[in-house]
Scaffold this active site. Structure first.
Site, PDB file in Angstrom:
ATOM      1  N   GLU A  48      -2.666  -6.452 -10.146  1.00  0.00           N
ATOM      2  CA  GLU A  48      -4.009  -6.119 -10.621  1.00  0.00           C
ATOM      3  C   GLU A  48      -3.895  -5.687 -12.076  1.00  0.00           C
ATOM      4  O   GLU A  48      -3.106  -4.804 -12.404  1.00  0.00           O
ATOM      5  CB  GLU A  48      -4.617  -4.977  -9.795  1.00  0.00           C
ATOM      6  CG  GLU A  48      -6.001  -4.571 -10.313  1.00  0.00           C
ATOM      7  CD  GLU A  48      -6.544  -3.288  -9.662  1.00  0.00           C
ATOM      8  OE1 GLU A  48      -6.133  -2.952  -8.536  1.00  0.00           O
ATOM      9  OE2 GLU A  48      -7.370  -2.622 -10.323  1.00  0.00           O
ATOM     10  N   ARG A  52      -9.175  -1.736 -18.608  1.00  0.00           N
ATOM     11  CA  ARG A  52      -9.349  -0.495 -19.371  1.00  0.00           C
ATOM     12  C   ARG A  52      -8.951  -0.648 -20.820  1.00  0.00           C
ATOM     13  O   ARG A  52      -8.922   0.326 -21.555  1.00  0.00           O
ATOM     14  CB  ARG A  52      -8.487   0.625 -18.762  1.00  0.00           C
ATOM     15  CG  ARG A  52      -8.993   1.114 -17.449  1.00  0.00           C
ATOM     16  CD  ARG A  52      -8.103   2.231 -16.899  1.00  0.00           C
ATOM     17  NE  ARG A  52      -8.233   2.269 -15.458  1.00  0.00           N
ATOM     18  CZ  ARG A  52      -7.270   2.626 -14.615  1.00  0.00           C
ATOM     19  NH1 ARG A  52      -6.103   3.006 -15.062  1.00  0.00           N
ATOM     20  NH2 ARG A  52      -7.490   2.608 -13.323  1.00  0.00           N
ATOM     21  N   LYS A 135     -10.249  -1.078  -0.500  1.00  0.00           N
ATOM     22  CA  LYS A 135      -9.387  -0.211  -1.297  1.00  0.00           C
ATOM     23  C   LYS A 135      -9.706   1.227  -0.883  1.00  0.00           C
ATOM     24  O   LYS A 135     -10.871   1.550  -0.607  1.00  0.00           O
ATOM     25  CB  LYS A 135      -9.714  -0.452  -2.778  1.00  0.00           C
ATOM     26  CG  LYS A 135      -9.097   0.534  -3.752  1.00  0.00           C
ATOM     27  CD  LYS A 135      -9.233  -0.001  -5.177  1.00  0.00           C
ATOM     28  CE  LYS A 135      -9.094   1.094  -6.210  1.00  0.00           C
ATOM     29  NZ  LYS A 135      -8.328   0.674  -7.388  1.00  0.00           N
TER      30      LYS A 135
HETATM   31  C1  3PG Z   1      -6.002   2.569  -9.711  1.00  0.00           C
HETATM   32  O1  3PG Z   1      -6.695   1.954 -10.522  1.00  0.00           O
HETATM   33  O2  3PG Z   1      -6.019   2.354  -8.517  1.00  0.00           O
HETATM   34  C2  3PG Z   1      -5.181   3.659 -10.220  1.00  0.00           C
HETATM   35  O3  3PG Z   1      -5.371   3.824 -11.573  1.00  0.00           O
HETATM   36  C3  3PG Z   1      -3.720   3.519  -9.976  1.00  0.00           C
HETATM   37  O4  3PG Z   1      -3.327   4.793  -9.814  1.00  0.00           O
HETATM   38  P1  3PG Z   1      -1.840   5.289 -10.098  1.00  0.00           P
HETATM   39  O5  3PG Z   1      -1.635   5.251 -11.580  1.00  0.00           O
HETATM   40  O6  3PG Z   1      -1.843   6.703  -9.551  1.00  0.00           O
HETATM   41  O7  3PG Z   1      -0.889   4.391  -9.380  1.00  0.00           O
END
Ligand code: 3PG
Length: 216
Positions: A48, A52, A135
């Protein structure tokens, strides 16, 4: 309803053989392909790319045009985001939550969609809209493994991809839950390693996670 079921089934099929989805922030488009290749060399074919950074869609396009990697785009929070993700070649869209409009837009665009849910009501609402894979974000702050375990009692038919605070230490425990299909997280390829082109360390992290998967 059939269209919604199909969209969710397509999403589930995309991640069918995937246990870990690296969540990636690409600051520099030229890192896109070497990063995707590093992950694919180790068998990680689904990623993914987070929307951002200003060049995120360009990065999605770069990877989809030059590699067979299955690239999701997230977070999709508007119909315009879904449209742009589809145009960039994304194979699926990801949201922290969802709206009925976004679900419909993804169906219209034929963009498999992974919407997010945390509460039982949000999950039930998605389920009535034909969505079986969701999710679960932000996984750790929202209650993590005990929460998902509790949800399994009343909502055993649902499957989740927890993200947010999932890391090398806890991912295997998430995957051991019957209602977790796969997990996502940035620990495999954090931004600092991408920015410094540290493909060796990213490769080492994939290998380490794969070894843990094999042991469990
Ligand atoms: C997401 O978009 O799901 C999170 O930003 C990922 O989170 P993490 O950096 O804690 O893995």
């Amino acid at each position: 309803m059939t269209a919604k079921l199909n969209n969710s089934t397509q999403m589930a099929n995309l991640v069918n053989n995937t246990k870990i989805i690296p969540i990636i922030q690409i600051n520099n488009t030229r890192h896109s392909v070497p990063l995707a290749e590093t992950l694919m060399d180790e068998g990680f074919n689904v990623i993914e790319v987070v929307l951002r950074t200003p060049n995120a869609l360009e990065a999605v396009q770069e990877i989809t045009q030059n590699t067979p990697c299955i690239v999701g785009a997230g977070s999709i929070v508007s119909i315009d985001d879904a449209l742009k993700a589809k145009e960039a070649g994304a194979s699926f869209g990801v949201s922290p939550g969802s709206t009925p409009e976004l679900i419909d837009a993804c169906i219209e665009l034929n963009l498999p969609y992974l919407p997010g849910a945390v509460t039982a009501s949000e999950m039930m609402k998605l389920a009535t809209q034909g969505i079986a894979l969701m999710k679960f974000f932000p996984a750790e702050p929202a209650g993590g493994i005990p929460y998902l375990n509790s949800i399994m009692g009343p909502l055993p038919q649902l499957r989740f991809c927890p993200t947010g605070g999932v890391n090398e230490k806890n991912f295997i425990h998430y995957l051991n839950l019957d209602n977790v299909a796969c997990v996502g997280g940035s620990w495999i390829a954090p931004t600092n390693l991408i920015d410094t082109e540290n493909w060796d360390e990213i490769s080492a992290r994939v290998k380490k996670s794969k070894a843990l998967l094999a042991e469990n």
